[in-house]
Design an enzyme around this catalytic site. Sequence first.
Site, mmCIF file in Angstrom:
data_model
loop_
_atom_site.group_PDB
_atom_site.id
_atom_site.type_symbol
_atom_site.label_atom_id
_atom_site.label_comp_id
_atom_site.label_asym_id
_atom_site.label_seq_id
_atom_site.Cartn_x
_atom_site.Cartn_y
_atom_site.Cartn_z
ATOM 1 C CB CYS A 189 -0.926 0.001 1.206
ATOM 2 S SG CYS A 189 -1.822 -1.548 1.443
ATOM 3 C CG ASN A 225 -6.808 -1.885 -1.800
ATOM 4 O OD1 ASN A 225 -5.765 -1.649 -2.408
ATOM 5 N ND2 ASN A 225 -6.863 -1.940 -0.484
ATOM 6 C CG HIS A 232 -3.777 2.792 -0.253
ATOM 7 N ND1 HIS A 232 -3.648 2.053 -1.411
ATOM 8 C CD2 HIS A 232 -4.177 1.915 0.724
ATOM 9 C CE1 HIS A 232 -3.942 0.781 -1.147
ATOM 10 N NE2 HIS A 232 -4.264 0.676 0.119
#
Length: 331
Positions: free
Chosen positions: A106, A277, A247
């Site tokens: 991430c 994601n 993010h």
Amino acid sequence: MVSCLPSRRIENEDFLDRFGDKVHEVVKMTGVRTRYWVEDGTTTSDLCAVAAECLLDRLGWERDSVDGIIFVSQTPDYRLPATSCVLQHRLGLRTGVLAFDVSLGCSGYPYGLWMAMMMVQTGAAKRILLAVGDTSSIMNDADDRGTALLFGDAGTVTAIEATVPDADPAWFILGTDGQGADNLIVPGGAFRKREATGRLEGHPLDKLFMDGGEVFNFTLKAVPSLIRDTMAAAGEGVEDYDMFLLHQANAFMIRHLAKKAKLPPEKVPINIDRYGNTSSATLPLLMTTDRADALTTGDCRVALFGFGVGYSWAAASMRIGPLRCCETISL
């Protein structure tokens, strides 16, 4: 920069047979409506290779003018060799370029930018390809709705070179708290032996495990101060930025963080609804999907924030643009 998505589009309706009405509960929290998954046999390096070929063509860079390639991912082709070495050969870059992998998710894109820009600034390299992406769908537990519905796949490549002698400095903040390592982890498949006990009981050890509540709490605690500290380090205020790129972990979380940090919603784009994601690829994918026009036509002050698996976090404040290439393509 160029982002490459798989051609296989996965809709929420595809999960109804397995999860029933629980699909709608997950969607309400995460905001994910569609995502793209690779076909069997396709890896992150395949996506990055296609993105790199497109980018080199758009920029007109000769292969022997590239001095290095950095591959940031937690879904490499092999345990060894480094996937960056595979990409160097596949792209026809000259023998002798620097190449190495970085195992980050991430927070990976700001970390990669920091490393690539340091190399250019110190004269170690003139041109760097930063390949960043993940194919998390391969690690998903098909029976875990918390991860199966959340993650998408993408590969991106950013070209970095020194062109403006008096360019504004870029500011970075990087950090880690390994106490949270077990809350977002693939417990098996490498060299440490784990047993399926406690929270892992009944969980496939070669699949992604996520304690969503703990990750959420970490994010709410760490990110607001990261946003403040990044702007303070750069000597800038909210009004000085054209965009704040966070993010894409969870749509509800992003909106909450933006509100807490008093960021204007129009400066905080969200694309997790369309792509899921995509781990390390979320920030460059956000730029090529939702901010391509601004970045190719203007000079933008941008703040980037990556946070999650590790626990790890990274932020950058810099001017970007006008870019010669900022687009999204399909495999």
